[in-house]
Scaffold this motif. Structure first.
Motif, PDB file in Angstrom:
ATOM      1  N   UNK A   3      14.236  80.495 -53.052  1.00  0.00           N
ATOM      2  CA  UNK A   3      13.133  79.957 -52.082  1.00  0.00           C
ATOM      3  C   UNK A   3      13.491  78.682 -51.266  1.00  0.00           C
ATOM      4  N   UNK A   4      14.202  77.864 -51.924  1.00  0.00           N
ATOM      5  CA  UNK A   4      14.707  76.470 -51.120  1.00  0.00           C
ATOM      6  C   UNK A   4      15.695  76.930 -50.065  1.00  0.00           C
ATOM      7  N   UNK A  59      15.014  76.263 -45.925  1.00  0.00           N
ATOM      8  CA  UNK A  59      16.231  75.618 -44.878  1.00  0.00           C
ATOM      9  C   UNK A  59      16.422  76.523 -43.890  1.00  0.00           C
ATOM     10  N   UNK A  60      16.598  77.762 -44.203  1.00  0.00           N
ATOM     11  CA  UNK A  60      16.896  78.702 -43.086  1.00  0.00           C
ATOM     12  C   UNK A  60      15.642  78.724 -42.204  1.00  0.00           C
ATOM     13  N   UNK A 117       7.916  69.754 -47.674  1.00  0.00           N
ATOM     14  CA  UNK A 117       9.045  69.528 -46.860  1.00  0.00           C
ATOM     15  C   UNK A 117       8.626  69.153 -45.655  1.00  0.00           C
ATOM     16  N   UNK A 118       9.482  69.000 -44.546  1.00  0.00           N
ATOM     17  CA  UNK A 118       8.951  68.928 -43.122  1.00  0.00           C
ATOM     18  C   UNK A 118       9.615  69.868 -42.343  1.00  0.00           C
ATOM     19  N   UNK A 119       8.795  69.924 -41.012  1.00  0.00           N
ATOM     20  CA  UNK A 119       9.409  70.802 -40.080  1.00  0.00           C
ATOM     21  C   UNK A 119      10.581  70.064 -39.301  1.00  0.00           C
ATOM     22  N   UNK A 130      19.222  70.011 -42.967  1.00  0.00           N
ATOM     23  CA  UNK A 130      20.105  69.594 -43.942  1.00  0.00           C
ATOM     24  C   UNK A 130      21.362  70.490 -44.195  1.00  0.00           C
ATOM     25  N   UNK A 131      22.293  69.662 -44.776  1.00  0.00           N
ATOM     26  CA  UNK A 131      23.524  70.400 -45.311  1.00  0.00           C
ATOM     27  C   UNK A 131      23.917  70.326 -46.930  1.00  0.00           C
TER      28      UNK A 131
END
Length: 243
Positions: free
Chosen positions: A203-204, A208-209, A229-231, A240-241
């Motif tokens: 889900x996380x 991110x994707x 989270x944030x857009x 993020x990496x």
């Protein structure tokens, strides 16, 4: 003002009763999301996108306490939208609530993106992972860069003992509420285990994707978890990496 839809009192009461059994912290969840939005939204005015607005819990919790916020709610269930419409009318909020019967693809084209968005108890009803991803990407596309987003969904690895243990806890919620064991077992077999569970990390990864950043898990009750989270921005600088 008459309701846009005919209101089904029994359906509304059943929905809210069942939600509070299935998620004992149901009411607290929406208060937590409101607090998060308040800390992240700059200024009092805000436009909020609510995916799965049927039932009206977001509207009835966040609307009265934030009179400068406007809401656009989307739901594929016309019956559930009747509940949301009734609550909106009862609270005198019709002038700042737009309810849409359909999906996020039915949103009208607007010049401005949303200041915040939520997708609460929706994602696990979508079976296909690619469709989950497309929904999250569409939500992101309708948000301002940096805007807060909250996702709440059932989660877990179907083959893991951890999910089975949480399922037993969920089962106990219903037994404590007076449901016979045979009925609860049927609810498990033909109901809750028919929804689409994904492991937390997956889900996380979908978030991110889809372009969301600063992903933090903030809520867990029984079978359900919540992430804030944030857009991310469109220039790629906010992505993020993993390390």
């Amino acid at each position: 003002m008459k309701d846009k839809f005919t209101y089904n009192t029994e359906m509304a009461q059943t929905y809210e009763t069942n939600a509070r059994i299935s998620i004992p912290t149901y009411d607290a969840l929406f208060g937590m999301v409101q607090s998060y939005f308040r800390t992240e939204i700059s200024g009092e005015d805000a436009s909020v996108l609510v995916i799965g607005a049927g039932g009206g819990k977001e509207l009835s919790t966040w609307g009265p306490a934030n009179p400068e916020w406007t809401f656009t709610g989307v739901d594929i269930s016309e019956e559930m939208l009747k509940i949301a419409q009734h609550k909106t009318n009862q609270l005198g909020m019709s002038h700042r609530v737009n309810l849409i019967h359909g999906t996020i693809n039915d949103l009208p084209i607007a010049d401005e993106a949303f200041d915040a968005a939520s997708c609460i108890l929706v994602l696990h009803f979508i079976d296909n992972v690619q469709e989950k991803l497309e929904l999250l990407r569409s939500i992101h596309a309708h948000m301002k860069p940096g805007a807060p987003f909250v996702l709440v969904s059932a989660y877990g690895d179907r083959d893991a003992t951890e999910l089975k243990d949480r399922l037993n806890v969920w089962r106990s919620f219903w037994l404590d509420a007076g449901k016979p064991p045979a009925v609860v077992n049927e609810m498990v077999n033909t109901g809750i285990m028919k929804i689409s569970f994904l492991p937390e990390k997956q889900i996380e990864g979908l978030l991110r994707e889809s372009g969301f950043t600063h992903i933090t898990k903030f809520f867990v009750t029984g079978l359900f978890g919540g992430w804030m989270c944030h857009a991310g921005g469109t220039d790629g600088l906010d992505i993020e990496c993993d390390v």
